[in-house]
Design a protein around this motif. Sequence first.
Motif, short mmCIF file in Angstrom:
data_model
loop_
_atom_site.label_atom_id
_atom_site.label_comp_id
_atom_site.label_asym_id
_atom_site.label_seq_id
_atom_site.Cartn_x
_atom_site.Cartn_y
_atom_site.Cartn_z
N ALA A 41 48.98 -30.12 3.68
CA ALA A 41 47.87 -29.18 3.42
C ALA A 41 48.44 -28.24 2.49
O ALA A 41 48.96 -26.92 3.06
CB ALA A 41 47.13 -28.72 4.66
N PRO A 42 48.66 -28.53 1.08
CA PRO A 42 49.15 -27.29 0.18
C PRO A 42 48.20 -25.91 0.46
O PRO A 42 46.92 -26.22 0.42
CB PRO A 42 49.17 -27.87 -1.21
CG PRO A 42 48.92 -29.35 -0.86
CD PRO A 42 48.44 -29.52 0.36
N GLY A 43 48.94 -24.81 0.45
CA GLY A 43 47.81 -23.70 0.48
C GLY A 43 47.82 -23.34 1.98
O GLY A 43 47.36 -22.13 2.38
N GLU A 44 48.05 -24.17 3.03
CA GLU A 44 47.89 -23.89 4.53
C GLU A 44 49.17 -23.44 5.25
O GLU A 44 50.03 -23.82 4.57
CB GLU A 44 47.23 -24.94 5.16
CG GLU A 44 45.71 -25.12 4.53
CD GLU A 44 44.79 -24.06 5.01
OE1 GLU A 44 45.05 -23.47 5.84
OE2 GLU A 44 43.86 -24.35 4.38
N ASP A 45 48.88 -22.70 6.07
CA ASP A 45 50.34 -22.55 6.98
C ASP A 45 50.62 -23.79 8.04
O ASP A 45 49.91 -23.87 9.01
CB ASP A 45 49.97 -21.37 7.90
CG ASP A 45 51.42 -20.80 8.57
OD1 ASP A 45 52.23 -21.55 8.59
OD2 ASP A 45 51.15 -19.65 9.06
N VAL A 46 51.23 -24.78 7.27
CA VAL A 46 51.42 -26.10 7.85
C VAL A 46 52.18 -25.97 9.19
O VAL A 46 52.04 -26.92 10.17
CB VAL A 46 51.90 -27.10 6.77
CG1 VAL A 46 50.98 -27.30 5.93
CG2 VAL A 46 53.41 -26.55 6.14
N ALA A 47 53.18 -24.97 9.27
CA ALA A 47 53.95 -24.93 10.52
C ALA A 47 53.36 -24.58 11.53
O ALA A 47 53.28 -25.15 12.70
CB ALA A 47 55.16 -23.93 10.10
N LYS A 48 52.19 -23.43 11.36
CA LYS A 48 51.64 -22.96 12.54
C LYS A 48 50.47 -24.10 12.75
O LYS A 48 50.07 -24.25 14.03
CB LYS A 48 50.65 -21.69 12.07
CG LYS A 48 50.03 -21.03 13.53
CD LYS A 48 49.66 -19.76 12.89
CE LYS A 48 50.60 -18.67 12.83
NZ LYS A 48 50.21 -17.25 12.87
N LEU A 49 49.95 -24.89 11.90
CA LEU A 49 48.95 -25.96 12.32
C LEU A 49 49.52 -26.99 13.02
O LEU A 49 48.99 -27.51 14.05
CB LEU A 49 48.20 -26.48 10.99
CG LEU A 49 47.49 -25.72 10.05
CD1 LEU A 49 47.05 -26.41 8.80
CD2 LEU A 49 46.18 -25.29 10.88
N THR A 50 50.88 -27.29 12.59
CA THR A 50 51.58 -28.32 13.37
C THR A 50 51.86 -27.75 14.78
O THR A 50 51.94 -28.52 15.89
CB THR A 50 52.94 -28.71 12.69
OG1 THR A 50 52.59 -29.30 11.33
CG2 THR A 50 53.95 -29.76 13.46
N TYR A 51 52.37 -26.49 14.91
CA TYR A 51 52.28 -25.97 16.33
C TYR A 51 51.42 -26.12 17.22
O TYR A 51 51.53 -26.74 18.47
CB TYR A 51 52.80 -24.36 16.10
CG TYR A 51 52.76 -23.64 17.36
CD1 TYR A 51 53.98 -23.66 18.24
CD2 TYR A 51 51.54 -23.04 17.77
CE1 TYR A 51 53.89 -22.93 19.50
CE2 TYR A 51 51.54 -22.55 19.01
CZ TYR A 51 52.71 -22.48 19.95
OH TYR A 51 52.74 -21.62 21.27
N PHE A 52 50.05 -25.78 16.84
CA PHE A 52 49.03 -25.96 17.74
C PHE A 52 48.71 -27.76 17.84
O PHE A 52 48.15 -27.77 18.88
CB PHE A 52 47.60 -25.26 16.98
CG PHE A 52 47.78 -23.87 17.23
CD1 PHE A 52 47.50 -23.34 18.44
CD2 PHE A 52 48.09 -23.03 16.06
CE1 PHE A 52 47.72 -21.81 18.58
CE2 PHE A 52 48.16 -21.66 16.30
CZ PHE A 52 47.99 -21.15 17.44
#
Length: 507
Positions: A41-52
Motif C-alpha cells: 500500500a504505497p502512501g500508507e503506514d504499512v507497519a501500523k496496518l500490519t501491526y493491527f
Amino acid sequence: MNLYPPSDADSAAQSNPFSPPFSPDRPDKPEEACGVFGVFAPGEDVAKLTYFGLFALQHRGQESAGIATFEGDQVHLHKEMGLVSQVFSETILGEMPGDLAVGHTRYSTTGSSRVVNAQPAVTKTCLGTLALAHNGNLVNTIQLREDLLRSNYNLVTTTDSELIALAIAEEISTGKGWLEGAISAFNRCQGAFSLVIGTPAGMMGVRDPNGIRPLVIGTLPQHSSTDPIRYVLSSETCGLDIIGAEFLREVEPGELVWINEEGLASFHWAQQPKPKLCIFEMIYFARPDSVMDDESLYSYRMRIGRRLASESPVEADLVIAVPDSGIPAAIGFSQASGIPYAEGLIKNRYVGRTFIQPTQSMRESGIRMKLNPLKDVLNGKRVVIVDDSIVRGTTSRKIVKALREAGATEVHMRISSPPVTHPCFYGIDTDNQDQLIAATNSVTEIAAQIGVDSLSYLSWAGMLSETHSNPDHFCSACFTGDYPVPVPEPVKRSKLKLEKVAVLEKV
C-alpha cells in the motif's frame, strides 16, 4: 514450523529433530503454529496496518511477533518474543517506513521458543533481500536441510521457514527471477505452507498444492477512483476486518499471487492442486468471526453443535460450554435439544504463559486459574458441557472435577469433533500419538478417566457434512490417520506409534 533441535534431556528429540519432548504442562489443546500478514500500500503506514493485522491474528500464535517493511531496497525489521502489543510500540512502528510490509505472529513448542526463530525470516539473495512469513510445516525438512548444507548455506535458525527462504535464494542464484526462482523452490517443498513474502520488487502470497493452511486476499479502500488498488494478505478475514480491508477471495491451493505497483497477477504453480484445508481451522483454530465457505465460522460451529445434539441426545437441566472455543457449538446444542444454555464456567482471559509458578495447592486446584465454575448456576443441576476437542484429557478431567465440586449432580460431556487419534505433521502442535487419549482408549474408557456420566463425540461424517464445501476438500488426518501429503518414515516415527494406532470408523 519448527525443526525442534536435539535436546540433551530427551532421547527422542536427539534421534529426530522434529519431535519436541513431551511436557505435562503443555496446553491440552491442539495449538496453531502461526499467523501471517502482508500489505502492499504505497502512501500508507504499512507497519501500523500490519501491526493491527497481527493483533487480530494473535490467537494463532502468542510467543513471538515480527514485521519487516520494504523502503525500496532497504528493509526495516523488528521481531521479538512476546505478544504483538508487547513487541511493538508507536516509536518502533514509526521507524519502519515503506510501501510493503510482511508480518508474523508465532506459536512455538517446547525447546524452540527462541528469538532467533521469530519471523519474518530475512534472507539476502542476488536480487535483493526477501522477508518470509510462514504458516504450516514441511515434511521433507531433513532432505531440504541436507541439500542446502551441501550447497554451503549457513543455517541460523531451527525452522523450516528459513529453509524455504534459502531455497528461494539458491534458485535465484542460478539466474532465475523472483517468480521463477520462488516457484522452483516451492516445488522442492512438501507439506503445508501458506506464505507471505516481501521483496524489493513486490509481495507474494502462496499456498501449497493442498491449501492445508488458509490465506486470503483483501483490498484497502481507494481514496479516489484513480488510485491504484492496494492489497492485503492475511491468514484469516478477521485480519482484513480490523484495518477496514474488503475481502476479495482466497489464495487458491497451489497458487502464487504477485502484487506490486502494476496490480495483482496470479500463477498456478502446482500441476495438480488438491484442496485439503485443515478441518480444525473450521472447528477451533480460526476466529469465529472469520469467514470460510462464504459464512462466519460461528455459523458452522453452531451447526455442528446442533448436529451433535441430534446424534447424541441426553436428558439434562443445563447446557454449558468450555469457553471460549466451545461456546458456538454449545449454543447450537441447546437450540437443537431444547435444554437451556447458561454460563457455568467463567474464563480469566488474561491468563497466558507465565514464568511465575503457582503454589502446590494452586496446582492441585488446577483449572481454576483459567476457568472458575459458577456454583449458584451449577448446584443441583444435570449439566451437559460442550467442548471442541479432547487431546490428552487432563484439562477435561480437571473441569469435570470442578463442576462436581460446584454441585453438579450429573456431568455429560459432548465434543463437537471426532476423537483425535493421530498427530498432525502440517503445522499444528499436537502431542505424540501415545499422549493422545483417544489413540489408545475407547470412548467408554475415556469417559471413566475424565469422570463424566456420559461422553459422546460428533461423528466424522457429521462434522464434514455440515460444511458448505465438498467434504473431500478437507484434511481430517488427526481423526483418521489419512495424511494427504505422504510423511517420510523418520518424521512419522517421531510422533506416530504405529503399533498403537486407533482407527476411526468414518460414520
